[in-house]
Write a protein that holds these residues in place. Structure first.
Motif, mmCIF file in Angstrom:
data_model
loop_
_atom_site.group_PDB
_atom_site.id
_atom_site.type_symbol
_atom_site.label_atom_id
_atom_site.label_comp_id
_atom_site.label_asym_id
_atom_site.label_seq_id
_atom_site.Cartn_x
_atom_site.Cartn_y
_atom_site.Cartn_z
ATOM 1 N N ILE A 163 38.865 -11.427 -12.646
ATOM 2 C CA ILE A 163 38.898 -9.980 -12.402
ATOM 3 C C ILE A 163 40.316 -9.588 -11.983
ATOM 4 O O ILE A 163 40.833 -10.083 -10.984
ATOM 5 C CB ILE A 163 37.872 -9.584 -11.318
ATOM 6 C CG1 ILE A 163 36.467 -9.947 -11.777
ATOM 7 C CG2 ILE A 163 37.973 -8.093 -11.013
ATOM 8 C CD1 ILE A 163 35.379 -9.625 -10.767
ATOM 9 N N TYR A 164 40.911 -8.680 -12.750
ATOM 10 C CA TYR A 164 42.308 -8.296 -12.536
ATOM 11 C C TYR A 164 42.424 -6.789 -12.332
ATOM 12 O O TYR A 164 41.573 -6.015 -12.768
ATOM 13 C CB TYR A 164 43.166 -8.691 -13.744
ATOM 14 C CG TYR A 164 43.211 -10.169 -14.024
ATOM 15 C CD1 TYR A 164 44.195 -10.981 -13.456
ATOM 16 C CD2 TYR A 164 42.269 -10.771 -14.857
ATOM 17 C CE1 TYR A 164 44.238 -12.342 -13.709
ATOM 18 C CE2 TYR A 164 42.304 -12.139 -15.119
ATOM 19 C CZ TYR A 164 43.303 -12.908 -14.539
ATOM 20 O OH TYR A 164 43.336 -14.263 -14.785
ATOM 21 N N LYS A 242 27.396 -2.477 -12.172
ATOM 22 C CA LYS A 242 27.857 -3.642 -11.412
ATOM 23 C C LYS A 242 28.641 -4.570 -12.327
ATOM 24 O O LYS A 242 28.548 -4.478 -13.556
ATOM 25 C CB LYS A 242 26.677 -4.384 -10.785
ATOM 26 C CG LYS A 242 25.706 -4.974 -11.786
ATOM 27 C CD LYS A 242 24.591 -5.733 -11.068
ATOM 28 C CE LYS A 242 23.587 -6.326 -12.077
ATOM 29 N NZ LYS A 242 22.531 -7.109 -11.410
ATOM 30 N N ILE A 243 29.421 -5.436 -11.717
ATOM 31 C CA ILE A 243 30.230 -6.397 -12.459
ATOM 32 C C ILE A 243 29.958 -7.785 -11.894
ATOM 33 O O ILE A 243 30.056 -8.003 -10.677
ATOM 34 C CB ILE A 243 31.737 -6.068 -12.356
ATOM 35 C CG1 ILE A 243 32.021 -4.704 -13.003
ATOM 36 C CG2 ILE A 243 32.588 -7.156 -13.006
ATOM 37 C CD1 ILE A 243 33.444 -4.221 -12.818
ATOM 38 N N GLU A 244 29.589 -8.705 -12.773
ATOM 39 C CA GLU A 244 29.336 -10.082 -12.376
ATOM 40 C C GLU A 244 30.336 -11.003 -13.053
ATOM 41 O O GLU A 244 30.615 -10.843 -14.249
ATOM 42 C CB GLU A 244 27.910 -10.502 -12.743
ATOM 43 C CG GLU A 244 26.836 -9.768 -11.969
ATOM 44 C CD GLU A 244 25.432 -10.227 -12.343
ATOM 45 O OE1 GLU A 244 25.303 -10.973 -13.347
ATOM 46 O OE2 GLU A 244 24.472 -9.846 -11.654
ATOM 47 N N THR A 251 30.628 -10.199 -16.923
ATOM 48 C CA THR A 251 29.655 -9.288 -17.517
ATOM 49 C C THR A 251 29.700 -7.956 -16.786
ATOM 50 O O THR A 251 29.615 -7.913 -15.546
ATOM 51 C CB THR A 251 28.228 -9.856 -17.447
ATOM 52 O OG1 THR A 251 28.180 -11.108 -18.138
ATOM 53 C CG2 THR A 251 27.230 -8.892 -18.075
ATOM 54 N N VAL A 252 29.844 -6.882 -17.543
ATOM 55 C CA VAL A 252 29.853 -5.530 -16.991
ATOM 56 C C VAL A 252 28.536 -4.859 -17.354
ATOM 57 O O VAL A 252 28.206 -4.720 -18.536
ATOM 58 C CB VAL A 252 31.041 -4.706 -17.525
ATOM 59 C CG1 VAL A 252 30.986 -3.282 -16.964
ATOM 60 C CG2 VAL A 252 32.363 -5.371 -17.172
ATOM 61 N N GLY A 257 22.760 1.206 -19.539
ATOM 62 C CA GLY A 257 21.896 0.098 -19.890
ATOM 63 C C GLY A 257 22.592 -0.977 -20.705
ATOM 64 O O GLY A 257 22.049 -2.068 -20.900
ATOM 65 N N LYS A 258 23.796 -0.706 -21.191
ATOM 66 C CA LYS A 258 24.530 -1.690 -21.976
ATOM 67 C C LYS A 258 25.080 -2.795 -21.081
ATOM 68 O O LYS A 258 25.349 -2.586 -19.900
ATOM 69 C CB LYS A 258 25.691 -1.018 -22.722
ATOM 70 C CG LYS A 258 25.288 0.077 -23.681
ATOM 71 C CD LYS A 258 26.524 0.622 -24.400
ATOM 72 C CE LYS A 258 26.159 1.782 -25.316
ATOM 73 N NZ LYS A 258 25.802 3.003 -24.557
ATOM 74 N N ARG A 259 25.262 -3.974 -21.670
ATOM 75 C CA ARG A 259 25.894 -5.104 -20.990
ATOM 76 C C ARG A 259 27.013 -5.627 -21.883
ATOM 77 O O ARG A 259 26.787 -5.930 -23.054
ATOM 78 C CB ARG A 259 24.880 -6.222 -20.722
ATOM 79 C CG ARG A 259 23.795 -5.871 -19.735
ATOM 80 C CD ARG A 259 23.044 -7.114 -19.272
ATOM 81 N NE ARG A 259 22.458 -7.839 -20.389
ATOM 82 C CZ ARG A 259 21.231 -7.617 -20.875
ATOM 83 N NH1 ARG A 259 20.488 -6.644 -20.360
ATOM 84 N NH2 ARG A 259 20.756 -8.340 -21.865
#
Length: 466
Positions: A163-164, A242-244, A251-252, A257-259
């Protein structure tokens, strides 16, 4: 009268701080600058304008080489890695530091390397970088020019290796195959151009319904087209939920509802003023939720002898405007006439680049101003054909009755240079600002500047045919 250590003390050595310091020193004031880095130049030289534009220049050269006839004839195929290109781009930073350091030496401006905090409205404590000691100085006037940094939401783990933000991306030590860029403002669009130019798959997430809506609609549409043409997938009207991140990727999750999954994410959604370490509560100043300070038209805060300039006051957050703001503030402090920094040209270093000054078609239409448009496509200029810069155009908006130039919009190679010709004519008083200037002036041939003559001919022909 209080015997202050300095007449003017400036916190920050970026464009705004430096220009205020030099102008004040040349007027005979005792001036000091506090810089939080060991080297001068601020974020502009180390994290923002200089490294990112140098990186863009390197990528542009790679694109030109790979798409040139000679390259295709050799049949070679290679791919530049991001760290290699970045290392070459960063070679300009020491040159900038040396140049700007010399300004302080020649003008006898005292430079402190350390972090400043207010003790009262005239007293600053400096935690020096060397020696782990503190020095206290006083000044009659204090200027806050601490700049800004990328905004970091609390729910995103920026310590994760994938993550940048727009600062840390300049330290990335690998080349992602797929990059998500969240935020399609100026910085986001610039980096989308850079990474797509390196062959990286890019998803550009925009929270609004069009790119850079402050631009003329035609220019915004052109940018959107060319980003997509270069492989960028632009996703409008999307917000993250959220961001994982893991060792394998990012994964954003979008609120729609999109990933989206990629190797890394670049966060480019806003900036925050660097005011949180200044102990502003000691002087009764409170920045807004983004750390920016409110000032009047003389760059004065609510504390009479404390001023602020540059990115820390918000819009327009451009190095060019910051230079001028610093000089204007120095004139205020010296009791001299000053010119308010207005009509700042927009310079966006996408590929191709964009620059504009003045009104857009939408603004003129809403104001019911009778105007006409003159266009010159770069592909129709001799210089554009010679240099292979056949993408883009120059667009002139002018008053139908008076010929006054109302707006200049440029998309394509060297747009940020070309726009200043129109800006210079727009600034002329009275009848000096007129479309006929470009019809009656001889331009070198072949040049990109000749586009002004061709655009003026196109626009005036439209009127004459009526």
């Amino acid at each position: 009268m209080t015997n202050f250590t300095y007449d003017v003390l400036i916190i920050g050595s970026g464009p705004a701080g430096e220009s205020a310091a030099m102008a004040s020193a040349k007027a005979g004031k005792r001036v000091a600058v506090v810089e939080g880095r060991a080297l001068v130049g601020g974020n502009c030289a180390h994290k923002g304008t200089i490294p990112s534009k140098s990186l863009r220049h390197m990528v542009k050269q790679i694109i030109q080489f790979k798409t040139g006839n000679l390259f295709r004839e050799t049949g070679e195929s290679w791919r530049m890695t991001y760290p290699r290109v970045l290392a070459s781009a960063n070679a300009v930073i020491p040159k900038q530091v040396e140049l700007h350091t010399d300004f302080y030496v020649r003008n006898r401006v005292k430079l402190y390397s350390g972090f400043a905090r207010f003790l009262d409205a005239n007293t600053i404590a400096i935690n020096l970088l060397e020696g782990s000691r503190e020095e206290v100085v006083t000044a009659d006037k204090i200027i806050i020019a601490t700049g800004s940094r990328p905004y970091r939401p609390a729910d995103i783990d920026f310590d994760h290796a994938r993550i940048y933000d727009s600062d840390t991306i300049l330290e990335m030590a690998h080349t992602p195959r797929h990059l998500i860029i969240y935020g399609a403002g100026v910085i986001g669009c610039e980096y989308a151009s850079i990474f797509s130019g390196l062959g990286v798959k890019v998803d550009l997430i925009n929270s609004r319904d069009r790119l850079l809506s402050f631009l003329d609609d035609e220019i915004s549409d052109a940018l959107s087209y060319h980003l997509r043409d270069n492989g960028v997938r632009v996703r409008h009207s999307e917000m993250y939920d959220k961001i994982e991140a893991s060792d394998r990727g990012v994964t954003v999750y979008l609120k729609s509802g999109k990933r989206l999954t990629a190797d890394a994410i670049l966060w480019c959604n806003g900036r925050s003023g660097n005011t949180d370490q200044l102990n502003l509560e000691a002087i009764g100043l409170e920045p807004d939720h983004r750390g920016n300070l409110a000032v009047n038209d003389q760059y004065q805060t609510d504390v009479a002898n404390v001023y602020a300039v540059g990115d820390v006051v918000g819009w327009p957050s451009l190095a060019s405007a910051s230079f001028d703001q610093g000089r204007a503030l120095a004139a205020v402090i010296l009791g001299k006439p000053y010119k308010e920094v207005a009509s700042v040209p927009t310079g966006i270093y996408t590929l191709p680049e964009i620059s504009s000054v003045g009104k857009t078609e939408r603004e003129l239409t809403e104001a019911k101003v009778p105007y006409e448009v003159g266009r010159c496509l770069f592909k129709n200029t001799a210089r554009g054909q010679i240099s292979g810069e056949d993408v883009g155009m120059l667009k002139l908006l002018f008053h139908v009755d008076t010929g006054e130039i109302l707006g200049v919009h440029c998309f394509g190679a060297e747009a940020a240079e070309i726009v200043h010709i129109g800006q210079a004519i727009m600034s002329q008083p009275g009848e000096g600002n007129n479309i006929n200037f470009f019809l009656n002036t001889t331009f070198n041939y072949p040049t990109m500047a000749e586009a002004y003559r061709l655009a003026a001919l196109d626009g005036t022909n439209r009127i004459n045919r009526r």
